[in-house]
Design a protein around this motif. Sequence first.
Motif, PDB file in Angstrom:
ATOM      1  N   VAL A   1      59.689  76.630  53.519  1.00 31.73           N
ATOM      2  CA  VAL A   1      59.018  77.131  54.680  1.00 31.73           C
ATOM      3  C   VAL A   1      58.576  78.558  54.454  1.00 31.73           C
ATOM      4  N   ILE A   2      59.307  79.308  53.723  1.00 35.82           N
ATOM      5  CA  ILE A   2      58.764  80.423  53.163  1.00 35.82           C
ATOM      6  C   ILE A   2      57.871  80.576  52.333  1.00 35.82           C
ATOM      7  N   TRP A   3      57.627  79.546  51.440  1.00 37.96           N
ATOM      8  CA  TRP A   3      56.596  79.604  50.562  1.00 37.96           C
ATOM      9  C   TRP A   3      55.321  79.452  51.231  1.00 37.96           C
TER      10      TRP A   3
ATOM     11  N   PRO B   1      51.059  75.102  44.957  1.00 42.66           N
ATOM     12  CA  PRO B   1      51.890  74.266  43.851  1.00 42.66           C
ATOM     13  C   PRO B   1      53.194  74.534  44.114  1.00 42.66           C
ATOM     14  N   LYS B   2      53.898  75.707  44.322  1.00 40.19           N
ATOM     15  CA  LYS B   2      55.197  76.097  44.908  1.00 40.19           C
ATOM     16  C   LYS B   2      55.786  75.162  45.752  1.00 40.19           C
ATOM     17  N   VAL B   3      54.720  74.941  46.959  1.00 40.42           N
ATOM     18  CA  VAL B   3      55.231  74.470  47.988  1.00 40.42           C
ATOM     19  C   VAL B   3      55.464  72.716  47.619  1.00 40.42           C
TER      20      VAL B   3
END
Length: 107
Positions: A4-6, A15-17
């Motif tokens: 959620v933060i990402w 990509p991080k998500v």
Amino acid sequence: RAIVIWEDIHGPDHPKVSTGRKYLAKLLKAEGKDDEAKRQYDIAIATQEKILDPNSPNYASDLLDLAGLLKDQGYYDKAKPHYECALKICEDKFGPDHPKVAKALND
């Protein structure tokens, strides 16, 4: 919570998500929550299809993970195309004798 933060910082197609969703899917699978794990894999793979080269080893890895989940659930016909696609990506990227190809064949 990290996902959620990402998503708030980078947007849903980052990509991080996608990576966060993949790791969440692995955790959910380990906990026996296969339906939710599949949902997370599906979202991660759909995101990767938008943002990555279709011949990306990361994409192939996620396809193998999803195929493994489907195989474990007994959905062999649904798993097969994911295995085949991942194998083709690995063979094209690394050559037929690479360990990543062996992993795709072994899965």
